[in-house]
Write an enzyme that holds these catalytic residues in place. Structure first.
Site, mmCIF file in Angstrom:
data_model
loop_
_atom_site.group_PDB
_atom_site.id
_atom_site.type_symbol
_atom_site.label_atom_id
_atom_site.label_comp_id
_atom_site.label_asym_id
_atom_site.label_seq_id
_atom_site.Cartn_x
_atom_site.Cartn_y
_atom_site.Cartn_z
ATOM 1 N N GLY A 109 2.752 2.384 10.649
ATOM 2 C CA GLY A 109 3.662 3.504 10.430
ATOM 3 C C GLY A 109 4.417 3.949 11.664
ATOM 4 C CD GLU B 113 -2.798 5.462 6.796
ATOM 5 O OE1 GLU B 113 -2.814 5.489 5.553
ATOM 6 O OE2 GLU B 113 -1.863 4.948 7.441
ATOM 7 C CG HIS C 253 -5.617 1.814 5.332
ATOM 8 N ND1 HIS C 253 -5.181 2.794 6.189
ATOM 9 C CD2 HIS C 253 -4.580 0.941 5.196
ATOM 10 C CE1 HIS C 253 -3.932 2.523 6.551
ATOM 11 N NE2 HIS C 253 -3.547 1.416 5.961
ATOM 12 C CE LYS D 61 0.021 3.253 4.741
ATOM 13 N NZ LYS D 61 0.066 3.345 6.185
ATOM 14 C CG ASN E 292 -1.692 1.217 1.454
ATOM 15 O OD1 ASN E 292 -1.785 2.059 0.556
ATOM 16 N ND2 ASN E 292 -2.278 1.359 2.636
HETATM 17 P P1 PGA Z 1 3.048 0.362 7.546
HETATM 18 O O1 PGA Z 1 1.549 0.514 6.979
HETATM 19 O O2 PGA Z 1 3.582 -0.930 6.981
HETATM 20 O O3 PGA Z 1 3.770 1.553 7.044
HETATM 21 O O4 PGA Z 1 2.933 0.306 9.021
HETATM 22 C C1 PGA Z 1 0.706 -0.593 6.848
HETATM 23 C C2 PGA Z 1 -0.608 -0.152 6.274
HETATM 24 O O5 PGA Z 1 -1.057 0.948 6.592
HETATM 25 O O6 PGA Z 1 -1.245 -0.880 5.505
#
Ligand code: PGA
Length: 252
Positions: A172, A96, A94, A11, A9
């Site tokens: 994250g 977010e 997701h 983002k 992903n």
């Molecule tokens: P990350 O994100 O690997 O940067 O922690 C995972 C995600 O949000 O799918």
């Protein structure tokens, strides 16, 4: 047997030019790794280029979101049919999206029903926040999210769904969950919720991923767990060596 699954992903990262370059290099590394379903989810702006660059590579393409309506006056939104023209997959719900864009389980469910109607493979995300984790509400929250987000799906489409368990506090942050703890949530909460919806056999057939600070160093800890079938990778999916190593680990 559930086939391992790894999705990246991206983002809101990489301009069109940057994405073109990364997809070209990433594809060269990933295409030689077999026995794992591989999916890249770049930003909408790069899906067209990615579609062309990934043709014949065996690497799937996914969108990070979509609207549930077929078409109409929804400024700034992208319809399921538009996604389907280029993608085989779509990430839904997701954390977010849930946290910053007001997506509720009901909205995630509408999107999932639309994905079903247009035959897109959904990657549905669930997971508890730090507050909920610290208040020991993980099981309750994840069970409810799973039941509500996946309701009213047809039993024939259900095995196509991929669920991603992503503790929000691990996303994250560099603070991944640990294999056993994540596996327990999948085994004792997510699979029983899936069984309630679709029956035990289907619950055992659905791939469930872990997501949240997955790197090449911790990937095997998660992939070694009996109920975890792969990963949804954020930050590390932007690094060629990292993502290739994670994908290889999933294949083993
Ligand atoms: P990350 O994100 O690997 O940067 O922690 C995972 C995600 O949000 O799918």
């Amino acid at each position: 047997m559930r086939k391992p699954f790894v999705a990246g992903n991206w983002k809101m990262n990489k301009t069109i030019a940057e994405a073109r370059d990364l997809i070209t290099k990433m594809s060269a590394e990933l295409r030689v790794i077999s026995d794992v379903e591989k999916v890249l989810c770049p930003p909408f702006m790069s899906l067209m280029d990615a579609f062309k660059l990934l043709e014949g590579s065996g690497i799937g393409l996914g969108a990070q979101n979509m609207h549930w309506e077929e078409k109409g006056a929804f400024t700034g939104e992208v319809s399921p049919a538009m996604v389907k023209e280029l993608c085989g997959y779509v990430i839904l719900g997701h954390s977010e999206r849930r946290a910053y864009f007001g997506e509720t389980d009901e909205i995630v469910n509408r999107k999932l029903i639309s994905a079903q109607s247009i035959d897109l493979t959904p990657i549905v995300c669930v997971g508890e926040t730090l507050d909920q984790y610290e208040s020991k509400l993980t099981r309750e929250v994840v069970s409810k999210q799973t039941s509500l987000s996946l309701r009213d799906v047809s039993p024939t489409f259900a095995p196509r769904i991929v669920v991603a368990y992503e503790p929000v506090w691990a996303i994250g942050t560099g603070k991944a969950s640990n294999g056993e703890e994540a596996n327990a949530v999948v085994k004792d909460v997510i699979r029983p919720a899936l069984a309630e919806l679709f029956g035990n056999e289907t619950s055992q057939a659905i791939r469930v991923l872990y997501g949240g600070s997955v790197t090449s160093s911790n990937a095997t800890e998660f992939f070694g767990q009996p109920d975890i079938d792969g990963a949804l990778v954020g930050g590390a999916s932007l690094k060629i060596d990292e993502f290739a190593a994670i994908t290889k680990a999933a294949a083993q």
